[in-house]
Design an enzyme around this catalytic site. Structure first.
Site, PDB file in Angstrom:
ATOM      1  N   SER A 144       0.791  -1.233   0.000  1.00  0.00           N
ATOM      2  CA  SER A 144       0.000   0.000   0.000  1.00  0.00           C
ATOM      3  C   SER A 144       0.822   1.281   0.000  1.00  0.00           C
ATOM      4  O   SER A 144       0.249   2.365  -0.125  1.00  0.00           O
ATOM      5  CB  SER A 144      -0.960   0.009   1.193  1.00  0.00           C
ATOM      6  OG  SER A 144      -2.102  -0.749   0.888  1.00  0.00           O
ATOM      7  N   THR A 173      -2.873 -15.949  -5.351  1.00  0.00           N
ATOM      8  CA  THR A 173      -2.074 -17.013  -5.949  1.00  0.00           C
ATOM      9  C   THR A 173      -2.729 -17.658  -7.163  1.00  0.00           C
ATOM     10  O   THR A 173      -2.052 -18.006  -8.126  1.00  0.00           O
ATOM     11  CB  THR A 173      -1.766 -18.105  -4.904  1.00  0.00           C
ATOM     12  OG1 THR A 173      -3.002 -18.586  -4.360  1.00  0.00           O
ATOM     13  CG2 THR A 173      -0.920 -17.552  -3.778  1.00  0.00           C
ATOM     14  N   TYR A 222     -10.549   3.298   5.592  1.00  0.00           N
ATOM     15  CA  TYR A 222      -9.515   2.847   4.664  1.00  0.00           C
ATOM     16  C   TYR A 222     -10.062   1.748   3.753  1.00  0.00           C
ATOM     17  O   TYR A 222     -10.605   0.752   4.225  1.00  0.00           O
ATOM     18  CB  TYR A 222      -8.328   2.318   5.456  1.00  0.00           C
ATOM     19  CG  TYR A 222      -7.093   2.065   4.644  1.00  0.00           C
ATOM     20  CD1 TYR A 222      -6.094   3.028   4.543  1.00  0.00           C
ATOM     21  CD2 TYR A 222      -6.911   0.863   3.978  1.00  0.00           C
ATOM     22  CE1 TYR A 222      -4.952   2.789   3.801  1.00  0.00           C
ATOM     23  CE2 TYR A 222      -5.779   0.618   3.238  1.00  0.00           C
ATOM     24  CZ  TYR A 222      -4.798   1.580   3.151  1.00  0.00           C
ATOM     25  OH  TYR A 222      -3.672   1.340   2.415  1.00  0.00           O
ATOM     26  N   ASN A 230      -8.962  -0.209  -0.075  1.00  0.00           N
ATOM     27  CA  ASN A 230      -8.163  -0.330  -1.286  1.00  0.00           C
ATOM     28  C   ASN A 230      -8.982  -0.051  -2.538  1.00  0.00           C
ATOM     29  O   ASN A 230      -8.449   0.356  -3.568  1.00  0.00           O
ATOM     30  CB  ASN A 230      -7.565  -1.736  -1.348  1.00  0.00           C
ATOM     31  CG  ASN A 230      -6.570  -1.971  -0.235  1.00  0.00           C
ATOM     32  OD1 ASN A 230      -5.528  -1.351  -0.193  1.00  0.00           O
ATOM     33  ND2 ASN A 230      -6.905  -2.856   0.678  1.00  0.00           N
ATOM     34  N   GLY A 283       2.870  -0.847   3.808  1.00  0.00           N
ATOM     35  CA  GLY A 283       2.367  -1.709   2.759  1.00  0.00           C
ATOM     36  C   GLY A 283       2.479  -3.158   3.173  1.00  0.00           C
ATOM     37  O   GLY A 283       3.551  -3.599   3.587  1.00  0.00           O
TER      38      GLY A 283
END
Length: 371
Positions: free
Chosen positions: A87, A153, A183, A185, A322
């Site tokens: 991040s 993955t 917060y 993403n 991050g």
């Protein structure tokens, strides 16, 4: 990928006053490096495979390392090696948007719907009521999309819109845009989509031209489909019970402009110094970068891709971290950009507040206050 949830520790640790009265950089840098190394050694004792870090004061930089960068070969962790910055990518994305605004190509007060008419239009969410600024300062009220280990993955060809759609399904709005900080993403995936809509180019290309090349960040890239790391790099590991999985190769499509950049200590430090110190952005955009909103976390507020922290050692710090599978990194940068601590380790299993995170961050905060 989330920024640290509890930063009250910064005030407590910086209050230790490791080097009271020690002002010359020639004395402060080695003292800070000792503090950073002490925290790194504790992190290795906690189970991290390897840790690298730097302390910087003006033109002076000193590096530290502990443990290994590759558990198979037992190669020592190299402070010059590449790693996934998670991040910390958000600061690059925010800076790119601000540079587009400086060129008159968009406004932070544009709505998301202006550039992405149908991207946010489900479950009660309305992109015409959310601004680009609210994406960057995390006040859009959009939910975070979630990603389990398989999402990183298996690589099921995540598109930006698919990530956004998954987030919107999680819950209906529980506040108005701009009302509170949360917060997500999702905000920075959308910011990348805005960059693409405004310029017609991939965000990676805009970042390369506007930031990487301009600042000489030769070891920094935003991969879009290639999940490998090349050259000199730290292997990344994921602790799954008693097993340490190698997570060096993971899906960059799971993080994109919210967390997919690969960089080094030097490049990340150089970028954050230029960003925070005011040499990357014009004055108007610099002021917007550092205009913060409350986070609800004691002693911290959030700007555009950066968290502002008032420390008890009398220095404002700008911070971000991050966390992606295999890697955890962070920087602490003084308000003028002159003093920095940057650190990375090569184990992360998507759990916050681990002993390793706590102890290495304590060492970093001690180091910052020693500068």
């Amino acid at each position: 990928m989330k920024a640290l949830k509890r930063l009250s520790i910064i005030a407590a640790v910086c209050g230790l006053g490791l080097t009271a009265g020690l002002t010359p950089a020639t004395a402060a840098v080695p003292e800070a490096a000792v503090a950073l190394k002490a925290g790194a050694d504790r992190g290795i004792a906690d189970g991290y495979p390897g840790i690298v870090g730097l302390v910087r004061d003006g033109s002076q930089t000193q590096y530290i390392q502990a443990g290994v960068g590759d558990r198979g070969t037992r190669t020592p962790a190299d402070p010059k090696a590449k790693f996934r910055i998670g991040s910390n990518t958000k600061s690059f994305t925010a800076a790119t948007v601000l540079l587009l605004e400086a060129d008159g190509l968009l406004s932070l007060d544009d709505t998301v719907a202006k550039w992405l008419p149908n991207a946010v239009n489900a479950n009660g969410y309305d992109g015409s009521k959310i601004t680009v600024r609210q994406l960057l300062n995390q006040t859009s009220n959009l939910p975070d999309y979630t990603m389990n280990i398989d999402g990183y993955t298996v690589n099921p060809n995540w598109t930006p819109q698919r990530l956004v759609d998954g987030a919107l399904r999680k819950r209906p709005p529980n506040a108005q845009p701009g009302q509170k900080w949360e917060y997500a993403n999702t905000n920075y995936v959308l910011a990348g989509m805005v960059i693409r809509a405004v310029t017609g180019n991939e965000p990676a290309a805009e970042m390369k031209t506007r930031i990487f090349d301009r600042l000489g960040l030769a070891d920094t890239s935003l991969p879009t489909t290639d999940n490998n790391i090349y050259g000199n790099f730290l292997h990344g590991y994921y602790l799954a019970g008693p097993v340490m999985l190698d997570m060096t190769v993971t899906s960059v499509q799971a993080t994109q402009t919210a967390g997919a950049i690969i960089s080094t200590l030097d490049d990340l430090g150089t970028f954050e110094r230029a960003l925070v110190g005011g040499t990357l952005l014009p004055p108007a955009q610099q002021a917007e970068l550092k205009t913060t909103v409350p986070t609800g976390i004691a002693g911290s507020t959030y700007g555009l891709g950066l968290m502002r922290v008032d420390t008890s050692c009398g220095r404002t710090a700008w911070y971000h971290n991050g966390a992606v599978p295999g890697y955890y990194s962070f920087h602490i940068t003084s308000d003028d950009g002159s003093k920095q601590v940057v650190e990375a380790n090569n184990e992360n299993h998507l759990v916050q507040g681990t002993p390793g995170q706590t102890h290495t961050q304590e060492g970093a905060l001690n180091a910052f206050c020693a500068l």
